[in-house]
Design a protein around this motif. Structure first.
Motif, PDB file in Angstrom:
ATOM      1  N   THR A  25       0.841  -1.207   0.000  1.00 20.43           N
ATOM      2  CA  THR A  25       0.000   0.000   0.000  1.00 20.43           C
ATOM      3  C   THR A  25       0.870   1.248   0.000  1.00 20.43           C
ATOM      4  N   ARG A  26       1.903   1.255   0.835  1.00 23.21           N
ATOM      5  CA  ARG A  26       2.816   2.412   0.871  1.00 23.21           C
ATOM      6  C   ARG A  26       3.426   2.659  -0.498  1.00 23.21           C
ATOM      7  N   ALA A  27       3.934   1.590  -1.116  1.00 19.35           N
ATOM      8  CA  ALA A  27       4.590   1.734  -2.420  1.00 19.35           C
ATOM      9  C   ALA A  27       3.601   2.211  -3.484  1.00 19.35           C
ATOM     10  N   ALA A  28       2.386   1.669  -3.458  1.00 16.30           N
ATOM     11  CA  ALA A  28       1.375   2.064  -4.445  1.00 16.30           C
ATOM     12  C   ALA A  28       1.024   3.546  -4.295  1.00 16.30           C
ATOM     13  N   LEU A  29       0.800   3.990  -3.072  1.00 15.21           N
ATOM     14  CA  LEU A  29       0.454   5.398  -2.844  1.00 15.21           C
ATOM     15  C   LEU A  29       1.617   6.313  -3.201  1.00 15.21           C
ATOM     16  N   GLN A  30       2.820   5.915  -2.870  1.00 13.19           N
ATOM     17  CA  GLN A  30       3.989   6.722  -3.208  1.00 13.19           C
ATOM     18  C   GLN A  30       4.115   6.837  -4.722  1.00 13.19           C
ATOM     19  N   PHE A  31       3.902   5.736  -5.437  1.00 17.63           N
ATOM     20  CA  PHE A  31       3.962   5.737  -6.900  1.00 17.63           C
ATOM     21  C   PHE A  31       2.891   6.647  -7.491  1.00 17.63           C
ATOM     22  N   MET A  32       1.685   6.592  -6.944  1.00 16.79           N
ATOM     23  CA  MET A  32       0.575   7.383  -7.469  1.00 16.79           C
ATOM     24  C   MET A  32       0.787   8.885  -7.278  1.00 16.79           C
ATOM     25  N   LEU A  33       1.486   9.260  -6.216  1.00 12.42           N
ATOM     26  CA  LEU A  33       1.590  10.669  -5.857  1.00 12.42           C
ATOM     27  C   LEU A  33       2.918  11.330  -6.193  1.00 12.42           C
ATOM     28  N   HIS A  34       3.991  10.593  -6.279  1.00 17.52           N
ATOM     29  CA  HIS A  34       5.318  11.210  -6.316  1.00 17.52           C
ATOM     30  C   HIS A  34       5.572  12.108  -7.522  1.00 17.52           C
ATOM     31  N   ASP A  35       4.867  11.927  -8.625  1.00 18.18           N
ATOM     32  CA  ASP A  35       5.064  12.790  -9.785  1.00 18.18           C
ATOM     33  C   ASP A  35       4.539  14.205  -9.548  1.00 18.18           C
ATOM     34  N   GLU A  36       3.530  14.332  -8.692  1.00 16.00           N
ATOM     35  CA  GLU A  36       2.883  15.635  -8.496  1.00 16.00           C
ATOM     36  C   GLU A  36       3.185  16.287  -7.157  1.00 16.00           C
ATOM     37  N   ILE A  37       3.729  15.522  -6.217  1.00 10.42           N
ATOM     38  CA  ILE A  37       4.007  16.092  -4.899  1.00 10.42           C
ATOM     39  C   ILE A  37       5.096  15.258  -4.236  1.00 10.42           C
ATOM     40  N   GLU A  38       5.931  15.915  -3.459  1.00 12.83           N
ATOM     41  CA  GLU A  38       6.985  15.203  -2.731  1.00 12.83           C
ATOM     42  C   GLU A  38       6.326  14.212  -1.776  1.00 12.83           C
ATOM     43  N   THR A  39       6.643  12.937  -1.941  1.00 14.81           N
ATOM     44  CA  THR A  39       5.974  11.877  -1.185  1.00 14.81           C
ATOM     45  C   THR A  39       7.009  10.975  -0.523  1.00 14.81           C
ATOM     46  N   HIS A  40       6.800  10.688   0.766  1.00 11.40           N
ATOM     47  CA  HIS A  40       7.705   9.829   1.529  1.00 11.40           C
ATOM     48  C   HIS A  40       6.895   8.686   2.118  1.00 11.40           C
ATOM     49  N   GLU A  41       7.376   7.459   1.967  1.00  7.38           N
ATOM     50  CA  GLU A  41       6.682   6.326   2.563  1.00  7.38           C
ATOM     51  C   GLU A  41       7.414   5.884   3.817  1.00  7.38           C
ATOM     52  N   LEU A  42       6.629   5.682   4.881  1.00  6.50           N
ATOM     53  CA  LEU A  42       7.180   5.358   6.195  1.00  6.50           C
ATOM     54  C   LEU A  42       6.356   4.234   6.818  1.00  6.50           C
ATOM     55  N   ALA A  43       7.028   3.344   7.548  1.00  2.17           N
ATOM     56  CA  ALA A  43       6.368   2.155   8.086  1.00  2.17           C
ATOM     57  C   ALA A  43       5.636   2.387   9.403  1.00  2.17           C
ATOM     58  N   THR A  44       6.014   3.441  10.144  1.00  2.00           N
ATOM     59  CA  THR A  44       5.389   3.687  11.444  1.00  2.00           C
ATOM     60  C   THR A  44       5.242   5.191  11.689  1.00  2.00           C
ATOM     61  N   PRO A  45       4.343   5.569  12.594  1.00  2.00           N
ATOM     62  CA  PRO A  45       4.262   6.986  12.969  1.00  2.00           C
ATOM     63  C   PRO A  45       5.581   7.490  13.558  1.00  2.00           C
ATOM     64  N   GLU A  46       6.290   6.638  14.271  1.00  2.00           N
ATOM     65  CA  GLU A  46       7.563   7.050  14.862  1.00  2.00           C
ATOM     66  C   GLU A  46       8.579   7.422  13.783  1.00  2.00           C
ATOM     67  N   GLU A  47       8.590   6.683  12.675  1.00  2.00           N
ATOM     68  CA  GLU A  47       9.460   7.050  11.548  1.00  2.00           C
ATOM     69  C   GLU A  47       9.056   8.417  10.993  1.00  2.00           C
ATOM     70  N   ALA A  48       7.757   8.665  10.941  1.00  2.00           N
ATOM     71  CA  ALA A  48       7.270   9.966  10.451  1.00  2.00           C
ATOM     72  C   ALA A  48       7.716  11.079  11.382  1.00  2.00           C
ATOM     73  N   TYR A  49       7.632  10.856  12.707  1.00  2.00           N
ATOM     74  CA  TYR A  49       8.044  11.878  13.660  1.00  2.00           C
ATOM     75  C   TYR A  49       9.533  12.181  13.492  1.00  2.00           C
ATOM     76  N   GLU A  50      10.317  11.134  13.286  1.00  2.00           N
ATOM     77  CA  GLU A  50      11.756  11.309  13.112  1.00  2.00           C
ATOM     78  C   GLU A  50      12.072  12.070  11.818  1.00  2.00           C
ATOM     79  N   LYS A  51      11.374  11.716  10.741  1.00  2.00           N
ATOM     80  CA  LYS A  51      11.616  12.365   9.454  1.00  2.00           C
ATOM     81  C   LYS A  51      11.073  13.794   9.448  1.00  2.00           C
ATOM     82  N   GLY A  52      10.046  14.031  10.234  1.00  2.00           N
ATOM     83  CA  GLY A  52       9.378  15.333  10.225  1.00  2.00           C
ATOM     84  C   GLY A  52      10.082  16.394  11.040  1.00  2.00           C
TER      85      GLY A  52
END
Length: 144
Positions: A25-52
């Protein structure tokens, strides 16, 4: 490969975090969006907090419903506290729509229901960002 990309959207400075336990699901959504907006796929909310960190805060978080099943709708408030002003969309199967509705009551801004389509996902993200002809979303507060 860029599929039906509008130049104005491709140079948009906003970003999306796709946070889902399901790698496909992450890969599919990243593929669908990355051409039009900067998109990052992350496995957990904690990864998002770290990246954010300060310079990489997301404008939209696409959150897998599995996290809400495991952690409850309090996660919506936690994401909002970590990323002020973020728009949260729940990625869900039709069978889990009840949880998505509870998440919206807790502050999520909408849901993306599987099966995912390129047009559907892009339209939902464009709408939540107020771009592509969609009216901008404005947060209103009650005045006493």
């Amino acid at each position: 490969m860029q599929i039906g990309v509008e130049t104005a959207k491709a140079v948009d400075q906003r970003r999306v975090f796709v946070v889902d336990e399901d790698e496909i699901t992450r890969a599919a959504l990243q593929f669908m969006l990355h051409d039009e907006i900067e998109t990052h796929e992350l496995a957990t909310p904690e990864e998002a907090y770290e990246k954010g960190v300060e310079w990489l805060k997301p404008d939209v978080v696409l959150l897998g419903v599995s996290f809400l099943k495991a952690r409850g709708t309090e996660l919506i408030g936690e994401l909002g506290a970590r990323f002020p002003g973020v728009r949260i969309l729940i990625v869900t199967d039709k069978s889990d729509e009840t949880i998505a509705v509870e998440a919206m009551k807790a502050g999520a801004h909408g849901a993306v229901v599987k099966p995912l389509t390129l047009e559907g996902v892009r339209k939902k993200v464009d709408t939540i960002l107020g771009r592509g002809g969609a009216a901008p979303l404005v947060q209103l507060s009650m005045v006493k």
